[in-house]
Design an enzyme around this catalytic site. Structure first.
Site, PDB file in Angstrom:
ATOM      1  N   CYS A 283       0.849  -1.196   0.000  1.00 47.79           N
ATOM      2  CA  CYS A 283       0.000   0.000   0.000  1.00 47.79           C
ATOM      3  C   CYS A 283       0.879   1.238   0.000  1.00 47.79           C
ATOM      4  O   CYS A 283       0.601   2.209  -0.681  1.00 47.79           O
ATOM      5  CB  CYS A 283      -0.903  -0.011   1.216  1.00 47.79           C
ATOM      6  SG  CYS A 283      -0.014  -0.119   2.775  1.00 47.79           S
ATOM      7  N   GLU A 390      -4.104   2.927  -8.803  1.00 45.31           N
ATOM      8  CA  GLU A 390      -3.049   2.409  -7.920  1.00 45.31           C
ATOM      9  C   GLU A 390      -2.297   1.313  -8.682  1.00 45.31           C
ATOM     10  O   GLU A 390      -2.921   0.389  -9.199  1.00 45.31           O
ATOM     11  CB  GLU A 390      -3.670   1.823  -6.642  1.00 45.31           C
ATOM     12  CG  GLU A 390      -2.618   1.254  -5.711  1.00 45.31           C
ATOM     13  CD  GLU A 390      -3.198   0.644  -4.432  1.00 45.31           C
ATOM     14  OE1 GLU A 390      -4.350   0.173  -4.447  1.00 45.31           O
ATOM     15  OE2 GLU A 390      -2.476   0.644  -3.417  1.00 45.31           O
TER      16      GLU A 390
HETATM   17  P1  NAD Z   1      -9.143  -6.311  -1.264  1.00 46.39           P
HETATM   18  O1  NAD Z   1      -9.848  -5.052  -0.888  1.00 46.39           O
HETATM   19  O2  NAD Z   1      -9.552  -6.995  -2.496  1.00 46.39           O
HETATM   20  O3  NAD Z   1      -9.275  -7.396  -0.085  1.00 46.39           O
HETATM   21  C1  NAD Z   1      -8.902  -7.109   1.236  1.00 46.39           C
HETATM   22  C2  NAD Z   1      -9.712  -7.995   2.177  1.00 46.39           C
HETATM   23  O4  NAD Z   1     -11.077  -7.595   2.075  1.00 46.39           O
HETATM   24  C3  NAD Z   1      -9.670  -9.489   1.833  1.00 46.39           C
HETATM   25  O5  NAD Z   1      -9.688 -10.247   3.007  1.00 46.39           O
HETATM   26  C4  NAD Z   1     -10.973  -9.664   1.065  1.00 46.39           C
HETATM   27  O6  NAD Z   1     -11.457 -10.996   1.092  1.00 46.39           O
HETATM   28  C5  NAD Z   1     -11.886  -8.735   1.812  1.00 46.39           C
HETATM   29  N1  NAD Z   1     -13.049  -8.274   1.055  1.00 46.39           N
HETATM   30  C6  NAD Z   1     -13.148  -8.091  -0.274  1.00 46.39           C
HETATM   31  N2  NAD Z   1     -14.389  -7.681  -0.597  1.00 46.39           N
HETATM   32  C7  NAD Z   1     -15.081  -7.607   0.565  1.00 46.39           C
HETATM   33  C8  NAD Z   1     -16.412  -7.243   0.895  1.00 46.39           C
HETATM   34  N3  NAD Z   1     -17.294  -6.882  -0.035  1.00 46.39           N
HETATM   35  N4  NAD Z   1     -16.782  -7.263   2.190  1.00 46.39           N
HETATM   36  C9  NAD Z   1     -15.899  -7.624   3.156  1.00 46.39           C
HETATM   37  N5  NAD Z   1     -14.629  -8.000   2.903  1.00 46.39           N
HETATM   38  C10 NAD Z   1     -14.221  -7.981   1.625  1.00 46.39           C
HETATM   39  O7  NAD Z   1      -7.600  -5.941  -1.252  1.00 46.39           O
HETATM   40  P2  NAD Z   1      -6.350  -6.874  -1.642  1.00 46.39           P
HETATM   41  O8  NAD Z   1      -6.314  -6.987  -3.125  1.00 46.39           O
HETATM   42  O9  NAD Z   1      -6.364  -8.101  -0.804  1.00 46.39           O
HETATM   43  O10 NAD Z   1      -5.137  -5.962  -1.115  1.00 46.39           O
HETATM   44  C11 NAD Z   1      -4.584  -4.947  -1.843  1.00 46.39           C
HETATM   45  C12 NAD Z   1      -5.161  -3.596  -1.469  1.00 46.39           C
HETATM   46  O11 NAD Z   1      -5.004  -3.376  -0.072  1.00 46.39           O
HETATM   47  C13 NAD Z   1      -4.421  -2.470  -2.161  1.00 46.39           C
HETATM   48  O12 NAD Z   1      -5.334  -1.490  -2.565  1.00 46.39           O
HETATM   49  C14 NAD Z   1      -3.513  -1.940  -1.052  1.00 46.39           C
HETATM   50  O13 NAD Z   1      -3.086  -0.621  -1.242  1.00 46.39           O
HETATM   51  C15 NAD Z   1      -4.395  -2.092   0.135  1.00 46.39           C
HETATM   52  N6  NAD Z   1      -3.581  -2.103   1.357  1.00 46.39           N
HETATM   53  C16 NAD Z   1      -3.653  -1.029   2.210  1.00 46.39           C
HETATM   54  C17 NAD Z   1      -2.846  -0.982   3.346  1.00 46.39           C
HETATM   55  C18 NAD Z   1      -2.894   0.194   4.301  1.00 46.39           C
HETATM   56  O14 NAD Z   1      -2.384   0.074   5.410  1.00 46.39           O
HETATM   57  N7  NAD Z   1      -3.457   1.321   3.924  1.00 46.39           N
HETATM   58  C19 NAD Z   1      -1.967  -2.033   3.612  1.00 46.39           C
HETATM   59  C20 NAD Z   1      -1.916  -3.110   2.714  1.00 46.39           C
HETATM   60  C21 NAD Z   1      -2.751  -3.132   1.596  1.00 46.39           C
END
Ligand code: NAD
Length: 490
Positions: A283, A390
């Site tokens: 992120c 992103e």
């Molecule tokens: P994602 O949003 O697809 O998934 C993250 C989590 O959310 C997973 O466990 C997923 O199963 C769950 N999820 C997905 N849809 C959902 C819903 N409708 N309801 C509830 N839960 C749901 O993200 P990803 O692809 O796993 O991770 C990458 C993203 O995370 C990037 O955008 C990255 O920048 C962000 N990120 C942010 C930080 C931070 O601290 N700001 C840190 C790491 C990653």
């Protein structure tokens, strides 16, 4: 087959359904995990509700003692956990070790805080008698849920588990569907150290079923998500009607500014780690680089040399020095998305200076892996996807800038505001960057890193609230005011 952890026991999904977890480096099966449904969520929430009163009443020192024992068990199993993490996530083993170290450090940080949480005593104006005072009491919020992404499954689980547990709450973790294994191992070890059943649980499966059922469950009071901005919007919509407490750690497009007086050698190292660690799937990765024209040629020569030293391959192996291992991207989708963002920039006139392709020659055993050569791209137009979206992979767009005003204006021209950095010896410029860049953090002459000691969180589309630091605990307590009237009635 891996099992979930519900109510103090390892558990299959009640439906008996499972799904496969595959290694991104070779496409091979690592293990299967339970595909949980609403009924599993129900069981976990019920157990958490039952566990809450006694855990909230447990003395902070006693909570800390159990956690400390659990942390020691995690450390004792470090090799097994890091191998699992590399197999399911793809990151090189030295990065997996770094992640485990960060998890342990973070849990220790919160364990140390357990007995130091305090409220306040406030003298109040007299209403009915003298010596009235108020108390600010902090009470645990109740059943918490932590939803974790696949890029740093362990540390981002720890940033939720640590503050939730020391504040006296039970928490249910939902790992990303593709990375449940190392998480389950850690959660099992923490439980075996003596956590009462229902205090720390893990339910595996999809975001749309497990994630949404957890968020919408009426007994859940608090949801911490780390994930994409799109998922953050959905979580906010679901949690909003019932006024649930949420924190959202979302996407970013961090800018980095290299000033004419930067220490070029260190800045190049910082930028390389900032962009290519975890194959760029961070992120807080550096996703836009602005280099002053005076230092551009020198900086770029050193940067391209560094990037040329990366060797993609299986994270379990290391290349000879000076080469640096970069693992595969996490999924086929992730690689295709980065490829399409790069193609879009190239079509619009950007110059790919190095990398940006699937490796031509690769060990036949790795043909099914999602490998991608790290890239540096010059002059991507402002409307290209490398700027407007992103970029969650090892592609670094670079632009030449003339003034600090221009660099800061460009840094701020993004819908995100997570991290940012500046490399300069000029204190005035450093202070300007800290003051003027719209972001949750500005690192000065330092790599982009989420310190356990400092609050971390984004502005704009990068989220809401903070994790890390003592501040994170505040999101796991409700503040209650108590007023004691005058004491002079006799
Ligand atoms: P994602 O949003 O697809 O998934 C993250 C989590 O959310 C997973 O466990 C997923 O199963 C769950 N999820 C997905 N849809 C959902 C819903 N409708 N309801 C509830 N839960 C749901 O993200 P990803 O692809 O796993 O991770 C990458 C993203 O995370 C990037 O955008 C990255 O920048 C962000 N990120 C942010 C930080 C931070 O601290 N700001 C840190 C790491 C990653």
């Amino acid at each position: 087959m891996a099992m979930m952890f519900i109510n103090g026991n390892w558990a299959d999904a009640l439906s008996g359904r499972t799904y496969e977890v595959k290694n991104p480096a070779n496409g091979k099966l690592v293990d299967a995990a339970p595909e949980a449904g609403k009924e599993d969520v129900e069981a976990a929430v019920k157990a958490a509700q039952a566990a809450f009163p006694a855990w909230a009443d447990t003395a902070p020192d006693d909570r800390a003692a159990i956690l400390r024992k659990g942390i020691q068990a995690v450390e004792a199993h470090a090799q097994e956990i890091t191998a699992l993490l590399t197999a399911e996530q793809g990151k090189p083993i030295f990065e997996a070790s770094g992640e485990l170290h960060h998890l342990v450090h973070g849990l220790e940080f919160y364990t140390g805080l357990a007995s130091k949480l305090r409220g306040a005593q406030v003298p109040l104006p007299p209403a009915l008698g003298k010596h009235a005072y108020g108390l600010v009491i902090k009470r645990p919020v109740g059943v918490c849920v932590g939803i974790v992404p696949w890029n740093f499954p362990l540390t981002l689980m720890g940033t939720k588990v640590g503050p939730a547990l020391v504040a006296g709450n039970p928490i249910i973790i939902k790992p990303a569907r593709t990375t449940p294994l190392a998480t389950l191992k850690v959660i099992g070890l923490l439980n075996e150290a003596g956590l009462p059943p229902g205090v720390l649980q893990c339910v595996t499966g999809s975001g749309s079923v497990v994630g949404e059922s957890l968020i919408c469950h009426p007994a859940v009071r608090r949801v911490a998500l780390t994930g994409s901005s799109e998922t953050g919007r959905r979580v906010m919509q679901l949690a909003g009607p019932d006024f649930k407490r949420i924190t959202l750690e979302l996407g970013g497009s961090d800018p980095c500014i290299i000033c004419p007086d930067a220490n070029v050698k260190r800045a190049v190292s910082g930028v390389a780690v900032g962009r290519y660690w975890n194959a760029g799937q961070q992120c807080l990765a550096i996703k836009r680089l602005y280099v002053f024209e005076q230092v551009y040629d020198e900086f770029m020569q050193a940067l391209l040399e560094k990037v040329g030293n990366y060797r993609v391959g299986d994270g379990l192996t290391r290349p000879e020095k000076p080469y640096i291992r970069m693992g595969p991207l996490h999924t086929a989708y992730q690689r295709e998305e980065v490829e399409s963002q790069l193609a879009d920039a190239a079509e619009k006139g950007a110059k790919v200076l190095i990398g940006g392709k699937r490796p031509a020659a690769l060990d036949p055993a790795l043909q099914e892996g999602y490998f991608f050569e790290p890239a540096v791209v010059a002059d991507a137009p402002e409307d290209s996807k490398l700027v407007t979206e992103e970029t969650f992979g090892p592609v670094l767009p670079v632009w030449k800038v003339k003034t600090l005003d221009e660099a800061i204006q460009k840094a701020n021209s993004s819908r995100w505001g997570l991290g940012s950095s500046i490399w300069t010896q000029n204190m005035t410029w450093a202070h300007r960057a800290v003051r003027e860049i719209e972001a949750g953090v500005t690192w000065v002459n330092q790599i982009h890193y989420g310190y356990d000691e400092l609050p971390f969180g984004g502005v704009k589309a990068s989220g809401l609230g903070h994790e890390h630091g003592p501040e994170a605990v505040e999101y796991y307590v409700e503040q209650k005011g108590a007023v004691f009237g005058g004491l002079d009635w006799e």
